[in-house]
Design a protein around this motif. Structure first.
Motif, PDB file in Angstrom:
ATOM      1  N   SER A   7       3.307  -1.754  -2.155  1.00 47.85           N
ATOM      2  CA  SER A   7       3.007  -3.030  -1.139  1.00 47.85           C
ATOM      3  C   SER A   7       4.604  -3.323  -0.582  1.00 47.85           C
ATOM      4  N   PHE A   8       5.211  -3.582  -1.800  1.00 50.62           N
ATOM      5  CA  PHE A   8       6.727  -3.432  -1.273  1.00 50.62           C
ATOM      6  C   PHE A   8       7.289  -3.473   0.095  1.00 50.62           C
ATOM      7  N   ALA A   9       7.788  -1.789   0.203  1.00 50.64           N
ATOM      8  CA  ALA A   9       7.634  -1.161   0.643  1.00 50.64           C
ATOM      9  C   ALA A   9       6.952  -1.331   1.788  1.00 50.64           C
TER      10      ALA A   9
ATOM     11  N   GLY B 286     -12.811  -4.719   0.951  1.00 53.08           N
ATOM     12  CA  GLY B 286     -12.140  -4.350   0.488  1.00 53.08           C
ATOM     13  C   GLY B 286     -10.540  -4.722   1.142  1.00 53.08           C
ATOM     14  N   ARG B 287      -9.732  -5.250   0.671  1.00 54.08           N
ATOM     15  CA  ARG B 287      -7.985  -5.142   0.253  1.00 54.08           C
ATOM     16  C   ARG B 287      -7.038  -3.979   0.687  1.00 54.08           C
ATOM     17  N   VAL B 288      -6.957  -2.534  -0.212  1.00 54.73           N
ATOM     18  CA  VAL B 288      -6.223  -1.772   0.175  1.00 54.73           C
ATOM     19  C   VAL B 288      -6.810  -1.253   1.457  1.00 54.73           C
ATOM     20  N   ARG B 289      -7.940  -0.610   1.742  1.00 52.50           N
ATOM     21  CA  ARG B 289      -8.934  -0.437   3.059  1.00 52.50           C
ATOM     22  C   ARG B 289      -8.033  -0.993   4.429  1.00 52.50           C
ATOM     23  N   SER B 290      -7.743  -2.292   4.366  1.00 50.78           N
ATOM     24  CA  SER B 290      -7.524  -3.734   5.311  1.00 50.78           C
ATOM     25  C   SER B 290      -6.184  -3.269   5.082  1.00 50.78           C
ATOM     26  N   LEU B 291      -5.413  -3.347   4.204  1.00 52.20           N
ATOM     27  CA  LEU B 291      -3.472  -2.416   4.443  1.00 52.20           C
ATOM     28  C   LEU B 291      -3.804  -1.516   4.692  1.00 52.20           C
TER      29      LEU B 291
ATOM     30  N   ILE C 156       4.218   4.523  10.379  1.00 48.79           N
ATOM     31  CA  ILE C 156       3.356   5.096   9.395  1.00 48.79           C
ATOM     32  C   ILE C 156       3.312   6.201   8.858  1.00 48.79           C
ATOM     33  N   ALA C 157       4.163   6.695   7.967  1.00 45.84           N
ATOM     34  CA  ALA C 157       4.898   7.571   6.327  1.00 45.84           C
ATOM     35  C   ALA C 157       3.878   7.115   5.925  1.00 45.84           C
ATOM     36  N   LEU C 158       4.680   5.419   5.856  1.00 46.46           N
ATOM     37  CA  LEU C 158       4.409   4.282   4.205  1.00 46.46           C
ATOM     38  C   LEU C 158       2.928   4.142   4.416  1.00 46.46           C
ATOM     39  N   ALA C 159       2.720   4.581   5.834  1.00 44.14           N
ATOM     40  CA  ALA C 159       0.718   4.081   6.198  1.00 44.14           C
ATOM     41  C   ALA C 159      -0.209   5.186   4.815  1.00 44.14           C
ATOM     42  N   ALA C 160       0.470   6.576   5.504  1.00 44.46           N
ATOM     43  CA  ALA C 160      -0.107   7.460   4.943  1.00 44.46           C
ATOM     44  C   ALA C 160      -0.056   7.877   3.506  1.00 44.46           C
TER      45      ALA C 160
ATOM     46  N   ARG D 259      -2.061   5.203   1.922  1.00 42.12           N
ATOM     47  CA  ARG D 259      -3.425   5.713   1.418  1.00 42.12           C
ATOM     48  C   ARG D 259      -3.814   6.412   0.525  1.00 42.12           C
ATOM     49  N   ILE D 260      -2.780   7.520   0.176  1.00 44.36           N
ATOM     50  CA  ILE D 260      -3.016   8.508  -1.088  1.00 44.36           C
ATOM     51  C   ILE D 260      -2.893   8.290  -2.013  1.00 44.36           C
TER      52      ILE D 260
END
Length: 443
Positions: free
Chosen positions: A32-34, A90-95, A192-196, A199-200
């Motif tokens: 989350s910090f990243a 859903g907070r995680v999905r929104s992030l 984009i790389a961090l979001a991927a 998500r995992i």
């Protein structure tokens, strides 16, 4: 042994420690910090290329300020509704969705051909970033004990300063060697790389009921209309919003205009100005973490001391920055400005902790969104923009001499909040902070 133990839940607050693996909790914090770093890197890289855009497109300081301020304005306008949606959806999905939006929009800025196109790209960056800070900090606070609230809040919010360091510093170097378009492009690809990865690694299922949204308890969402008024139900929580926002005005004005100040007053090239300004942003982040740590330690037996820490930091930044910008260019001036910068947003952790203590956990993201809204509308959006408008009329140095006066109003807000804090806790049926920080374990 590897889990946070659950203590007595205080009405209207999170439990003392959700049953989540300590290792996984820190993984959630790290990722989350990243993402918050990426958020602010995408936002602040613009400041490093101000001189290049000004020369290429012949922009005024007011136009440059608007490119910075539009992001904060959209954060202010959209953070509340999007955070409320995240609490329900859903907070995680929104992030993850938010990170993809701001990253793609930053790539759009890289191919902008005019001020209008850049403004549209920055608009969309603001849309993507709108709810990240509030939802992200709600996720982080949900998986750690209450006793760490101010420290974690300060550390998480400091990610904005550290992201600014990276955005301004890396952006300045890349822009000088490869052009300003590549500066935006690299930030977009990184996001984009961090979001991927997020998500995992982080999911609602793995976090379980510790995180709100779809993982919340059935009764929480049914009483949402009853809980929402609690966002403004006390004088102290409103003062926390206002004081935090006003201090953010000072901090963000400094972050946005420090590269230009160093370029104009010290004749530094963009790359060097960006690197030095990055050091000032780093100092801001250190102040946020330090303010949170000091606040948590001093308030173990007296919760109102959080307010005292905020007041001291606010007044300290006023005195040091005012004195610093009155001096002529040189090392003594930079030392005083650095000291004032250290205190300028050290109030972030205490303010966020107070908001979390005074609002229900079922709307934790929405409560942090309200804080973000205050930070954006009172600080992030007007800070850079108002400073730019003042600079067009009185010069950038003159504008920066005026900006620290906003901290005086911030200190007044924190003082009023402190005077009402204990009375508000009793009226809302909440236990004193001593009970929050040292809850009795369940039997």
């Amino acid at each position: 042994m590897g889990l946070h133990t659950v203590g007595t839940a205080v009405p209207g607050t999170s439990p003392a420690g959700p049953v989540v693996s300590r290792r996984y909790a820190w993984l959630v914090f790290a990722l989350s910090f990243a993402l918050l770093l990426s958020d602010y890197m995408s936002r602040q890289v613009l400041n490093a290329v101000f001189p290049l855009l000004k020369a290429e497109w012949l922009l005024s300081d007011a136009q440059l300020g608007s490119l910075s301020g539009i992001v904060a304005l959209m954060v202010g306008v959209l953070t509340f509704p999007l955070s409320l949606l995240a609490d329900r959806w859903g907070r995680v999905r929104s992030l993850v969705i938010a990170a993809m939006v701001w990253s793609l929009a930053t790539l759009g800025c890289a191919v902008s051909a005019s001020y209008d196109q850049m403004f549209l790209g920055r608009f969309m960056v603001g849309v993507g970033e709108a709810a990240y800070g509030s939802v992200g900090i709600a996720v982080v606070l949900s998986v750690f004990p209450v006793a760490l609230r101010a420290t974690l809040s300060g550390a998480f919010i400091a990610g904005g300063a550290f992201g600014s360091v990276l955005g301004v510093s890396i952006g300045g170097v890349v822009a000088q060697h490869l052009g300003w378009r590549w500066a935006f492009g690299i930030m977009g690809i990184f996001g984009i790389a961090l979001a991927a990865i997020y998500r995992i690694m982080v999911t609602e299922k793995r976090l379980g009921s510790a995180v709100g949204g779809r993982g919340g308890t059935p009764g929480e969402h049914a009483g949402l209309r009853t809980l929402l008024p609690r966002l403004f139900s006390s004088v102290s929580v409103v003062c926390a919003y206002i004081g935090s926002g006003l201090q953010m005005f000072v901090a963000m004005a400094l972050l946005a205009w420090m590269p230009s100040f160093l370029n104009r007053s010290y004749d530094m090239p963009p790359a060097k100005a960006g690197l030095i300004a990055g050091v000032f942003a780093l100092i801001t982040g250190i102040g946020m973490i330090g303010g949170g740590i000091v606040s948590d330690r001093l308030s173990r037996k007296a919760g109102a001391r959080k307010w005292t820490v905020a007041i001291v930091c606010s007044l300290g930044s006023l005195v040091l920055l005012t004195a610093g910008f009155q001096l002529p260019a040189g090392p003594p001036q930079l030392v005083l400005i650095a000291a004032g910068t250290l205190l300028s947003n050290a109030t972030a952790g205490p303010a966020a902790a107070m908001v979390a203590n005074l609002t229900p956990t079922a709307i934790a993201a929405t409560a942090m969104a309200t804080l973000t809204l205050a930070n954006s509308l009172l600080g992030l959006a007007p800070g850079p923009a108002v400073t730019g408008m003042l600079a067009d009329r009185m010069g950038l140095h003159g504008a920066l001499q005026v900006v620290p006066l906003v901290a005086l109003a911030g200190s007044v807000a924190f003082t009023i909040g402190k005077s009402s804090y204990e009375k508000d806790l009793r009226r809302l049926g909440l236990l004193p902070d001593a009970a929050l920080m040292n809850p009795e374990p369940q039997t």
